[in-house]
Design an enzyme around this catalytic site. Sequence first.
Site, PDB file in Angstrom:
ATOM      1  CG  HIS B  81      -4.950  -8.389  -0.429  1.00 24.67           C
ATOM      2  ND1 HIS B  81      -4.721  -9.400  -1.333  1.00 24.67           N
ATOM      3  CD2 HIS B  81      -4.628  -7.239  -1.075  1.00 24.67           C
ATOM      4  CE1 HIS B  81      -4.286  -8.874  -2.472  1.00 24.67           C
ATOM      5  NE2 HIS B  81      -4.214  -7.560  -2.336  1.00 24.67           N
ATOM      6  CG  ASP B 111      24.125 -24.850   1.510  1.00 26.47           C
ATOM      7  OD1 ASP B 111      23.423 -23.836   1.700  1.00 26.47           O
ATOM      8  OD2 ASP B 111      23.673 -26.009   1.559  1.00 26.47           O
ATOM      9  CD1 TRP B 146      -0.374  -1.532   3.326  1.00 24.94           C
ATOM     10  CD2 TRP B 146       1.619  -2.392   3.842  1.00 24.94           C
ATOM     11  NE1 TRP B 146       0.587  -0.843   2.629  1.00 24.94           N
ATOM     12  CE2 TRP B 146       1.819  -1.340   2.928  1.00 24.94           C
ATOM     13  CE3 TRP B 146       2.739  -3.080   4.314  1.00 24.94           C
ATOM     14  CZ2 TRP B 146       3.077  -0.964   2.470  1.00 24.94           C
ATOM     15  CZ3 TRP B 146       3.992  -2.687   3.843  1.00 24.94           C
ATOM     16  CH2 TRP B 146       4.152  -1.653   2.943  1.00 24.94           C
ATOM     17  CB  SER B 176      12.039 -14.776   9.030  1.00 28.67           C
ATOM     18  OG  SER B 176      12.152 -15.202   7.702  1.00 28.67           O
ATOM     19  CB  SER B 177      13.311 -10.486   6.306  1.00 29.33           C
ATOM     20  OG  SER B 177      12.202 -11.014   5.634  1.00 29.33           O
ATOM     21  CG  HIS B 260       9.824   4.545  -0.594  1.00 23.66           C
ATOM     22  ND1 HIS B 260       8.656   4.615  -1.311  1.00 23.66           N
ATOM     23  CD2 HIS B 260      10.815   4.575  -1.505  1.00 23.66           C
ATOM     24  CE1 HIS B 260       8.945   4.712  -2.599  1.00 23.66           C
ATOM     25  NE2 HIS B 260      10.250   4.688  -2.745  1.00 23.66           N
ATOM     26  CD  GLU B 262       8.899  -4.857   2.580  1.00 20.04           C
ATOM     27  OE1 GLU B 262       9.929  -4.859   3.284  1.00 20.04           O
ATOM     28  OE2 GLU B 262       8.381  -5.888   2.122  1.00 20.04           O
ATOM     29  CE1 TYR B 264      11.933   1.872  -5.738  1.00 24.21           C
ATOM     30  CE2 TYR B 264      12.501   2.968  -3.703  1.00 24.21           C
ATOM     31  CZ  TYR B 264      11.981   3.013  -4.973  1.00 24.21           C
ATOM     32  OH  TYR B 264      11.504   4.178  -5.472  1.00 24.21           O
ATOM     33  CB  SER B 275      19.083  -8.304 -15.734  1.00 22.19           C
ATOM     34  OG  SER B 275      18.725  -7.010 -15.328  1.00 22.19           O
ATOM     35  CG  HIS B 309       7.126   9.572  -1.774  1.00 27.10           C
ATOM     36  ND1 HIS B 309       8.219   9.249  -2.531  1.00 27.10           N
ATOM     37  CD2 HIS B 309       6.589   8.389  -1.416  1.00 27.10           C
ATOM     38  CE1 HIS B 309       8.320   7.938  -2.637  1.00 27.10           C
ATOM     39  NE2 HIS B 309       7.347   7.400  -1.963  1.00 27.10           N
ATOM     40  CG  HIS B 310       4.802   6.439   1.204  1.00 31.50           C
ATOM     41  ND1 HIS B 310       4.152   5.554   0.382  1.00 31.50           N
ATOM     42  CD2 HIS B 310       6.117   6.277   0.965  1.00 31.50           C
ATOM     43  CE1 HIS B 310       5.037   4.879  -0.315  1.00 31.50           C
ATOM     44  NE2 HIS B 310       6.247   5.301   0.016  1.00 31.50           N
ATOM     45  CB  THR B 335      13.507   3.647 -12.550  1.00 30.48           C
ATOM     46  OG1 THR B 335      13.634   3.856 -11.153  1.00 30.48           O
ATOM     47  CG2 THR B 335      12.530   2.526 -12.789  1.00 30.48           C
ATOM     48  CE  LYS B 338      17.726  -2.788 -13.041  1.00 31.92           C
ATOM     49  NZ  LYS B 338      19.158  -3.046 -13.079  1.00 31.92           N
ATOM     50  NE  ARG B 457      -5.245   2.403   0.115  1.00 26.30           N
ATOM     51  CZ  ARG B 457      -3.933   2.309   0.360  1.00 26.30           C
ATOM     52  NH1 ARG B 457      -3.182   3.392   0.366  1.00 26.30           N
ATOM     53  NH2 ARG B 457      -3.363   1.149   0.596  1.00 26.30           N
TER      54      ARG B 457
END
Lengths: 206, 538
Positions: B81, B111, B146, B176-177, B260, B262, B264, B275, B309-310, B335, B338, B457
């Site tokens: 998941h 293009d 994950w 790919s990314s 981390h 990731e 964002y 926006s 912090h993780h 943040t 924004k 979890r």
Amino acid sequence: MSAGRQIPRRRRGGNRATALSLWVFVAGMVGLAFAAEPLYRTFCQITGFGGTTRTADAAPRGMADKLITVQFDANVNIQLPWRFRPVQSNVKLKPGQEALVFYEATNLSDKPVVGTAVFNVAPFKAGPYFNKIQCFCFTEQVLKPGESVVMPVTFFVDPDMAADANTADVSTITLSYTFYAADDQSKAARIQADRGAPSAASDSKS
Amino acid sequence: MSDAAAAHDHGHDDHHGAPAGWRRWVYSTNHKDIGTLYLVAAMVSVLIGGVFSFMIRLELQSPGLQYIEDLQFYNVLVTAHGFVMVFFFVMPALIGGFGNWFIPLMIGAPDMAFPRMNNISFWLLVVGLLLLMTSALVAGGAGTGWTVYPPLSNATFHSGAAVDFAILSLHVAGASSILGAINFITTIMNMRAPGMTYHRMPLFIWAMLVTALLLLLALPVLAGALTMLLTDRNFGTTFFEASGGGDPIFWQHLFWFFGHPEVYIMIVPAFGVISHVVSTFSRKPVFGYLGMAYAMAAIGFIGFIVWAHHMFTVGFNVETRAYFVLATMVIAVPTGVKIFSWLATMWGGSIEFRTPMLYAMGFIFLFVVGGVTGITLANAGVDIAFHDTYFVIAHFHYVLSIAAAFGILSGFFYWFPKMCGKMYNEGLGKIQFWLMFIGVNILFFPQHFSGMAGMPRRIPDYPEAYAGWNFVSSIGAYISFAASLLFFYIVIQTLRSGEKAPANPWGEGATTLEWQVPSPAPFHTHDQTPDMRPQPAE
């Protein structure tokens, strides 16, 4: 949009140069990921970060007045058929005082095995002040079937620890060892060969 | 208007129409077709990932084990998941889908910079998804979560090929990314219409530039870490094995140095979308354009210096924890810039509550809720208590799953008329929004309570004490699932019988270049580069 104005032509080949420099970034980041391992190790050894202990050649100068307890902990990885324990559970000493303690390891299997130990101290912040002069963890240990050895550790706690505001509250340090089967079992294989039996080196670690 | 020679420079390939049949899609080098492929892939993935989460909620609806007897299977569900939603739904939709479609349209380029590389980016993603599905089906599956922490992910505890397939899948999806990111950055840097300076780019372009830079810096680190794990598992290296002098904590550092940024990577493109939508439907230019652009850049930068912090529970000393707490909290500043700029954009605007706008406002609400729990969790002391509880699940689902999904849905309803040339049914769209909004909140809000009560979890069973809120949460999941099905119905209904959409269905608020081309956007757009330079004084 204004009609009639000349649109500047796009530079050809500019894209390729941009993409190439971006590839350099990618390669650099992969390189940094791999470089992180030796860098982290060096960093820990220099700073004592994360409970990494120091090694010293000589005894310390001076002595602090506070009495602290050093506890000894021993663990064996499940793949190593050894018994491993500290001979004394703890010692009380003053920082700056040199101490000699012993651990005992016994090979419970019927094959010679090479083991190596990894070690750490807790709390981590005591790591930079924990100095080992002599330690069995610095060399591989080969134990014949049923053999038992007593291994010495000579260490001292740096007297500066008591003066550091960050570590002044430390009254107990735990020195912990974990024995693993070494990847290189050639010494065990040689002993086995001398005894004229087939080597057991390969199945001691899967 | 412009000289024909410039157009002919690009060769005659640019001027044929769309190839017919399967070749159009498999061999595609057209940014719009590739964008569409990405969106279709994301929709397939969200169904797969959604079914996994549906099964998780079904099992968790009541205490005890009802449907899932094999606990490793539950671990595999949780893992798959996460992977599917992160790497094959959110990223392809926001980055590959909207990015490919709208970067060239918005900057006035014909293009992407490297159309063939664009093609391989997409098909690598498909290979990645297939490898991930393979991983779930071989050797009991990858039940690592994950985050793939060793020692659980090493050869001792996951001895089969499943984790190797998962690693390869992430490698391929990462490649790919990276290719996509290089393409995006090159396009944005080199192919903007004359006059469109960095400080005049649409905010979506800014968002995609920041995202692509984050991808470029973060994904290689993941690739490095995965390679180390692969060699640890198969070739006897000991990067993460204490017995060989390695350290499993080293994996956590590398993983979160990627992980981390990731998060964002998943949310910054949504910032860009929101926006535009807020500005369009408030009929006002976005408030504080430069602040908005640099806030995204700041979030991207700070994102690289807060990773630990993780991992507050691994035993850092107090100075390290203090630094990571502080740095994490600093993220609240850009943040906040924004959030308040979006509110200021709406303030005094002539707001039209169309479906994209509803989703944009939903996004702002969800992101604030998740942001506030993020500040809570940033405190190392609190985090040690909440670590691996449902509070964390609630927090990160608010920000990077449902907020990101609302960003995707907002952008989808906003740009769908441009992409397919037909208008969706506004009434159905609004119903779909409310159903989804109510569903996800009933689903995730109670998980704060379960988490604060200590529910861990990744465990399929729990004591009676947690039964009430878990039941509520599962009801929310079913409502959200129904809302998702309604979304697919709206997509099909629009494609079949939607009314013809005008070039700009949103009125004067929609000012960016994509609204100046017809709907649906023709196969080739901006053959003549639009001139964005300020008008010269006569």
